[in-house]
Design an enzyme around this catalytic site. Structure first.
Site, PDB file in Angstrom:
ATOM      1  N   GLY A 202       6.155  12.012  -3.889  1.00 46.45           N
ATOM      2  CA  GLY A 202       4.751  12.308  -3.585  1.00 46.45           C
ATOM      3  C   GLY A 202       4.534  13.779  -3.289  1.00 46.45           C
ATOM      4  O   GLY A 202       3.582  14.403  -3.772  1.00 46.45           O
TER       5      GLY A 202
ATOM      6  N   CYS B 278       5.881  -1.491   1.495  1.00 46.88           N
ATOM      7  CA  CYS B 278       5.403  -0.314   2.228  1.00 46.88           C
ATOM      8  C   CYS B 278       4.800  -0.678   3.579  1.00 46.88           C
ATOM      9  O   CYS B 278       4.700   0.172   4.456  1.00 46.88           O
ATOM     10  CB  CYS B 278       4.395   0.452   1.384  1.00 46.88           C
ATOM     11  SG  CYS B 278       3.007  -0.555   0.861  1.00 46.88           S
TER      12      CYS B 278
ATOM     13  N   GLU C 184      -0.349   7.173  -2.056  1.00 52.98           N
ATOM     14  CA  GLU C 184      -0.022   5.960  -1.292  1.00 52.98           C
ATOM     15  C   GLU C 184       1.485   5.983  -1.080  1.00 52.98           C
ATOM     16  O   GLU C 184       2.250   5.656  -1.994  1.00 52.98           O
ATOM     17  CB  GLU C 184      -0.436   4.714  -2.084  1.00 52.98           C
ATOM     18  CG  GLU C 184      -1.922   4.579  -2.315  1.00 52.98           C
ATOM     19  CD  GLU C 184      -2.686   4.236  -1.040  1.00 52.98           C
ATOM     20  OE1 GLU C 184      -2.083   3.676  -0.097  1.00 52.98           O
ATOM     21  OE2 GLU C 184      -3.881   4.551  -0.985  1.00 52.98           O
TER      22      GLU C 184
END
Ligand code: NAP
Length: 473
Positions: A230, A279, A245
């Site tokens: 990310g 997650c 996310e």
């Protein structure tokens, strides 16, 4: 399977094996996209953004609802694909396939609720004879990059709103689990999505990624995955929207007046769902001293009753991790915690990619398994004496996707809701609760932006103002 490039399903000489993580057996192969394929996909998406934009709201909605119906008619096929290529048991996979139907249905419904507003241009002197409004328009090309752990529903969470918003979209699914996403693309084509609006490139993110995310024709990168990738993507993307996310290390507080049996039952499921590769999986549980032993004993008994192994066996509770390398990592984190003084109450062992469901107590704060995202079947129990202490400890890591708290005291519940620092706070259930239409996304290193169709639809469209000067009106 072939990949969807431009308007065609194509093969390539260079392929990637898709293997079952349980026994390494070959399930299928997919093309390994080249840099030339990336350029073809970008050009095709840029051209197809006009086709996507011109689809009426009704057409977008109908395609999404028809795709939902195709998935609903083929739940078992989708579930077997999810279960075979990934970590989920067949029951967990059926749950994901059914949720995908919801996600696509919500997308079809939300397509019709993409509203603008009139603007009071005459609210200051000089605004006389002006009228106008804004409407939400597609941003153009969306790059959707998805992880392995929910290989169907998390793909739907990007394709659904991208198409509802009138965009062209390129999907880059996780290399270890590309089949579910490819099958979903096939369903979209069967449902009548105009060719070119959706493409799916299979290949390694580390190799193709920079070209995919840095191109100026891409107006948004919608990424779900780990913090490291990310951050890399954020740095490479340049001037465009990014949705991040990312991972977490979710805390739960069990207060002394809670329903302990229910808390233990739902937290065991929340810790070990998808072999802990979730997650919003439960990682740290802070339990009031008065009920610590009761909760711990119940939790450990339920954990030890877990059946692990064959994902396609209806009686299996938990499958393997996605690779043996990942299982070795979790085993090492458990061993490190033990060396630093933690006690292993259940599990700790490993066979290939199968990591036993593991429960730890007395885990020191310098242990990796305390402060990093474990993303595996291991959970830590801690004793607390006060709510202040529980809240401070729950908030002490650099993640904040979901938190949870159990209590029957409304004041305690309100304090947990207000003071737990995360995108969502789940009261009287584990952190592993999500409705596909709710806003979903984290704070701190858990991400940026929100998903949950209505909210991703806002991110994947932008307001466009139309202002009229009409003298005499
Ligand atoms: P990952 O390694 O970060 O990979 C995610 C996706 O990014 C894959 O498609 C991967 O491709 C691609 N990728 C990797 N490096 C890239 C690069 N430099 N440029 C472009 N794309 C790149 O994550 P994962 O192991 O699949 O998934 C686990 C992580 O996802 C966990 O941290 C978990 O918490 C997080 N997650 C978050 C959410 C959420 O909604 N917040 C949901 C699920 C999972 P390759 O497969 O080819 O490497």
């Amino acid at each position: 399977m072939k990949m969807l490039l431009g308007t065609e399903w194509v093969d390539r000489d260079q392929t990637i094996d898709v293997r079952d993580p349980l026994d390494n057996s070959l399930i299928d192969t997919v093309p390994s996209a080249s840099n030339a394929d990336v350029q073809t996909a970008l050009a095709a998406a840029y051209a197809a953004r006009q086709t996507a934009r011109k689809m009426t709201t009704y057409e977008r909605s109908q395609v999404l609802l028809r795709t939902a119906a195709i998935v609903a008619d083929n739940i078992e096929d989708f579930a077997r694909t999810i279960a075979r290529e990934g970590s989920k048991t067949i029951n967990e996979a059926r749950g994901e396939a059914k949720r995908t139907v919801n996600t696509l249905t919500i997308s079809g419904e939300e397509a019709k609720r993409l509203l603008g507003e009139t603007i009071p241009f005459d609210s200051f002197p000089g605004g006389e004879n002006r009228r106008g409004y804004f409407e939400r328009v597609p941003i153009g090309v969306v790059m959707a990059i998805t992880p392995f752990n929910d290989p169907l529903n998390l793909v739907a969470h990007k394709l659904g709103p991208a198409i509802a918003g009138g965009n062209a979209v390129i999907l880059k699914p996780a290399t270890v689990t590309p089949l579910s996403g490819l099958k979903l693309c096939n369903a979209f084509m069967e449902a009548g999505l105009p060719p070119g609006v959706l493409q799916c490139l299979t290949g390694h993110g580390a190799i193709l990624g920079d070209a995919l995310v840095s191109d100026k024709r891409v107006r948004m990168v919608s990424f779900t995955g780990g913090l490291e990738a990310g951050l890399h993507i954020s740095n490479r993307s340049g001037l465009k929207k990014i949705g991040m996310e990312l991972g977490s290390n979710s805390p739960v507080i069990v207060w002394k007046d809670a329903d302990i049996e229910w808390a233990a039952e739902t937290c065991v499921s929340g810790a070990f769902w998808a072999a802990g590769q979730n997650c919003i999986g439960v990682q740290r549980i802070y339990i009031h001293r008065d009920v610590y032993e009761q909760f711990r004993d119940d939790f450990v008994t339920r954990t030890k009753a877990y059946r692990i192994g064959n994902k396609l066996d209806e009686a299996t509770n938990m499958g393997p991790m996605i690779t043996e390398t990942e299982a070795i990592r979790v085993e090492k984190w458990v061993a490190e915690a033990k060396e630093l003084g933690a006690t292993i109450l259940a599990g700790g062992g490993r066979s290939g990619a199968l990591m036993e469901p593991t429960v730890l107590e007395n885990v020191p704060e310098n242990a990796t398994i305390h402060h990093d995202e474990v993303f595996g079947p291991a959970v830590n129990l801690y004793v607390v004496d006060t709510l202040d202490e529980a809240l401070a400890k729950a908030n002490s890591v650099d993640f904040g996707l979901h938190s949870a708290g159990f209590s029957n005291d409304v004041t305690v519940c309100h304090r947990m809701a207000a003071e737990l620092d995360s995108g969502s706070v789940i009261i009287n259930d584990s952190t592993d609760y999500r409705l596909d239409s709710m806003p979903f996304g984290g704070v701190k290193s858990s991400g940026l932006g929100k998903e949950g169709i209505r909210f991703s639809l806002q991110e994947m469209t932008e307001p466009k103002v139309i202002s009229w000067y009409l003298p005499g009106v």
